[in-house]
Design a protein around this motif. Structure first.
Motif, PDB file in Angstrom:
ATOM      1  N   ARG A  40       0.806  -1.223   0.000  1.00 41.26           N
ATOM      2  CA  ARG A  40       0.000   0.000   0.000  1.00 41.26           C
ATOM      3  C   ARG A  40       0.835   1.266   0.000  1.00 41.26           C
ATOM      4  N   LEU A  41       2.097   1.208   0.397  1.00 39.82           N
ATOM      5  CA  LEU A  41       2.971   2.384   0.347  1.00 39.82           C
ATOM      6  C   LEU A  41       3.493   2.666  -1.059  1.00 39.82           C
ATOM      7  N   ARG A  42       3.243   1.757  -2.001  1.00 40.57           N
ATOM      8  CA  ARG A  42       3.708   1.952  -3.379  1.00 40.57           C
ATOM      9  C   ARG A  42       2.604   2.423  -4.309  1.00 40.57           C
ATOM     10  N   ILE A  43       1.376   2.557  -3.819  1.00 41.13           N
ATOM     11  CA  ILE A  43       0.263   2.973  -4.669  1.00 41.13           C
ATOM     12  C   ILE A  43       0.324   4.485  -4.862  1.00 41.13           C
ATOM     13  N   LYS A  44       0.282   4.901  -6.111  1.00 39.48           N
ATOM     14  CA  LYS A  44       0.363   6.320  -6.449  1.00 39.48           C
ATOM     15  C   LYS A  44      -0.789   6.677  -7.382  1.00 39.48           C
ATOM     16  N   GLU A  45      -1.601   7.632  -6.933  1.00 40.85           N
ATOM     17  CA  GLU A  45      -2.722   8.111  -7.732  1.00 40.85           C
ATOM     18  C   GLU A  45      -2.630   9.635  -7.787  1.00 40.85           C
ATOM     19  N   TRP A  46      -2.913  10.204  -8.947  1.00 44.22           N
ATOM     20  CA  TRP A  46      -2.877  11.661  -9.024  1.00 44.22           C
ATOM     21  C   TRP A  46      -3.801  12.166 -10.112  1.00 44.22           C
ATOM     22  N   ASP A  47      -4.141  13.434  -9.951  1.00 43.42           N
ATOM     23  CA  ASP A  47      -4.935  14.158 -10.935  1.00 43.42           C
ATOM     24  C   ASP A  47      -4.166  15.454 -11.182  1.00 43.42           C
ATOM     25  N   TYR A  48      -3.786  15.688 -12.413  1.00 40.17           N
ATOM     26  CA  TYR A  48      -2.905  16.818 -12.757  1.00 40.17           C
ATOM     27  C   TYR A  48      -3.456  17.508 -13.998  1.00 40.17           C
ATOM     28  N   TYR A  49      -3.454  18.836 -13.975  1.00 38.11           N
ATOM     29  CA  TYR A  49      -3.900  19.613 -15.129  1.00 38.11           C
ATOM     30  C   TYR A  49      -2.897  20.724 -15.402  1.00 38.11           C
ATOM     31  N   LEU A  50      -2.623  20.940 -16.672  1.00 42.42           N
ATOM     32  CA  LEU A  50      -1.833  22.083 -17.134  1.00 42.42           C
ATOM     33  C   LEU A  50      -2.700  22.824 -18.139  1.00 42.42           C
ATOM     34  N   ILE A  51      -2.991  24.073 -17.825  1.00 37.32           N
ATOM     35  CA  ILE A  51      -3.747  24.929 -18.737  1.00 37.32           C
ATOM     36  C   ILE A  51      -2.777  25.999 -19.204  1.00 37.32           C
ATOM     37  N   ALA A  52      -2.586  26.106 -20.520  1.00 35.03           N
ATOM     38  CA  ALA A  52      -1.557  27.010 -21.038  1.00 35.03           C
ATOM     39  C   ALA A  52      -1.998  27.668 -22.334  1.00 35.03           C
ATOM     40  N   ASP A  54       0.090  30.778 -25.212  1.00 36.48           N
ATOM     41  CA  ASP A  54       1.441  31.174 -25.625  1.00 36.48           C
ATOM     42  C   ASP A  54       2.168  32.009 -24.576  1.00 36.48           C
ATOM     43  N   ARG A  55       1.438  32.606 -23.655  1.00 34.35           N
ATOM     44  CA  ARG A  55       2.039  33.524 -22.687  1.00 34.35           C
ATOM     45  C   ARG A  55       2.068  33.006 -21.252  1.00 34.35           C
ATOM     46  N   ASP A  56       0.988  32.341 -20.811  1.00 33.93           N
ATOM     47  CA  ASP A  56       0.846  31.950 -19.418  1.00 33.93           C
ATOM     48  C   ASP A  56       0.459  30.489 -19.283  1.00 33.93           C
ATOM     49  N   ALA A  57       0.666  29.967 -18.068  1.00 32.67           N
ATOM     50  CA  ALA A  57       0.221  28.612 -17.760  1.00 32.67           C
ATOM     51  C   ALA A  57      -0.052  28.509 -16.269  1.00 32.67           C
ATOM     52  N   ILE A  58      -0.921  27.582 -15.938  1.00 31.25           N
ATOM     53  CA  ILE A  58      -1.164  27.218 -14.551  1.00 31.25           C
ATOM     54  C   ILE A  58      -1.217  25.698 -14.489  1.00 31.25           C
ATOM     55  N   ALA A  59      -0.594  25.135 -13.477  1.00 31.44           N
ATOM     56  CA  ALA A  59      -0.621  23.692 -13.256  1.00 31.44           C
ATOM     57  C   ALA A  59      -1.226  23.441 -11.880  1.00 31.44           C
ATOM     58  N   LEU A  60      -2.143  22.486 -11.818  1.00 30.10           N
ATOM     59  CA  LEU A  60      -2.818  22.137 -10.575  1.00 30.10           C
ATOM     60  C   LEU A  60      -2.693  20.631 -10.361  1.00 30.10           C
ATOM     61  N   THR A  61      -2.333  20.238  -9.136  1.00 29.29           N
ATOM     62  CA  THR A  61      -2.087  18.825  -8.841  1.00 29.29           C
ATOM     63  C   THR A  61      -2.719  18.420  -7.525  1.00 29.29           C
ATOM     64  N   ILE A  62      -3.353  17.270  -7.541  1.00 27.99           N
ATOM     65  CA  ILE A  62      -3.733  16.557  -6.328  1.00 27.99           C
ATOM     66  C   ILE A  62      -3.150  15.159  -6.487  1.00 27.99           C
ATOM     67  N   ALA A  63      -2.241  14.789  -5.590  1.00 28.69           N
ATOM     68  CA  ALA A  63      -1.586  13.487  -5.687  1.00 28.69           C
ATOM     69  C   ALA A  63      -1.645  12.764  -4.345  1.00 28.69           C
ATOM     70  N   ASP A  64      -2.055  11.504  -4.390  1.00 28.74           N
ATOM     71  CA  ASP A  64      -2.026  10.625  -3.225  1.00 28.74           C
ATOM     72  C   ASP A  64      -0.985   9.559  -3.529  1.00 28.74           C
ATOM     73  N   ASN A  65       0.211   9.770  -3.026  1.00 24.98           N
ATOM     74  CA  ASN A  65       1.313   8.833  -3.261  1.00 24.98           C
ATOM     75  C   ASN A  65       1.501   7.899  -2.072  1.00 24.98           C
ATOM     76  N   SER A  66       0.443   7.629  -1.356  1.00 27.17           N
ATOM     77  CA  SER A  66       0.390   6.747  -0.201  1.00 27.17           C
ATOM     78  C   SER A  66       1.176   7.286   0.987  1.00 27.17           C
ATOM     79  N   TYR A  67       2.490   7.349   0.882  1.00 32.02           N
ATOM     80  CA  TYR A  67       3.317   7.851   1.976  1.00 32.02           C
ATOM     81  C   TYR A  67       3.309   9.375   2.051  1.00 32.02           C
ATOM     82  N   MET A  68       2.865  10.041   0.966  1.00 30.42           N
ATOM     83  CA  MET A  68       2.867  11.496   0.920  1.00 30.42           C
ATOM     84  C   MET A  68       1.784  11.985  -0.038  1.00 30.42           C
TER      85      MET A  68
END
Length: 163
Positions: A40-52, A54-68
């Motif tokens: 169970r400490l090796r299970i990694k789940e995440w949801d990641y988005y990059l909206i970009a 030509d000039r700007d970008a935003i990245a949003l992350t929710i990650a459950d990497n079990s230990y962190m």
């Protein structure tokens, strides 16, 4: 050789191995966290988005990497080279983030005193919301996006990980 997967199937077989490694142009794998046979400490789940653009970008992350757990937002400006990231680390979430098992339906979210972030997928669209207190120079970050998600415009990849 590259393998295009075209048939709807479980992501993992009864042994917890990939049912068919490869890639697809649309969601063809059904994910079930309970089918994972790894520690169970090796299970990694995440949801990641990059909206970009030509000039700007935003990245949003929710990650459950079990230990962190990692809740993160990054803002970039390509014209002047500006980049700023703020992250909140959550010790040992171990699946408590309850990531959706469906790519096209469900809610991924996290909230504490510092950040409120929510990704809601439904009806061919994704609604992304983020409020991050004291994001940069004591200013809050507020972001809201509604993104259309065509069913057949995807990059789905299932590959073996090293042990």
């Amino acid at each position: 050789m590259q393998n295009e997967v075209t048939v709807l199937q479980p992501l993992l077989d009864e042994t917890g191995s990939l049912s068919e490694p490869g890639w697809a142009k649309k969601p063809v794998f059904r994910y079930e966290r309970s089918a994972i046979r790894a520690n169970r400490l090796r299970i990694k789940e995440w949801d990641y988005y990059l909206i970009a653009n030509d000039r700007d970008a935003i990245a949003l992350t929710i990650a459950d990497n079990s230990y962190m757990g990692l809740i993160s937002a990054s803002v970039l400006n390509f014209e002047n080279g500006f980049q700023h990231t703020e992250s909140v680390i959550i010790p040992f979430p171990l699946g408590r983030f309850q990531m959706p098992q469906e790519a096209d339906e469900g809610i991924t979210q996290f909230e504490n005193k510092r950040v409120r972030i929510r990704f809601h997928s439904r009806d061919g669209a994704r609604e992304l919301r983020c409020h991050f207190n004291r994001f940069y120079q004591n200013q809050n970050l507020e972001a809201e996006f509604l993104i259309a998600q065509p069913f057949d415009d995807r990059m789905v990849i299932a590959t073996h990980m090293g042990k």
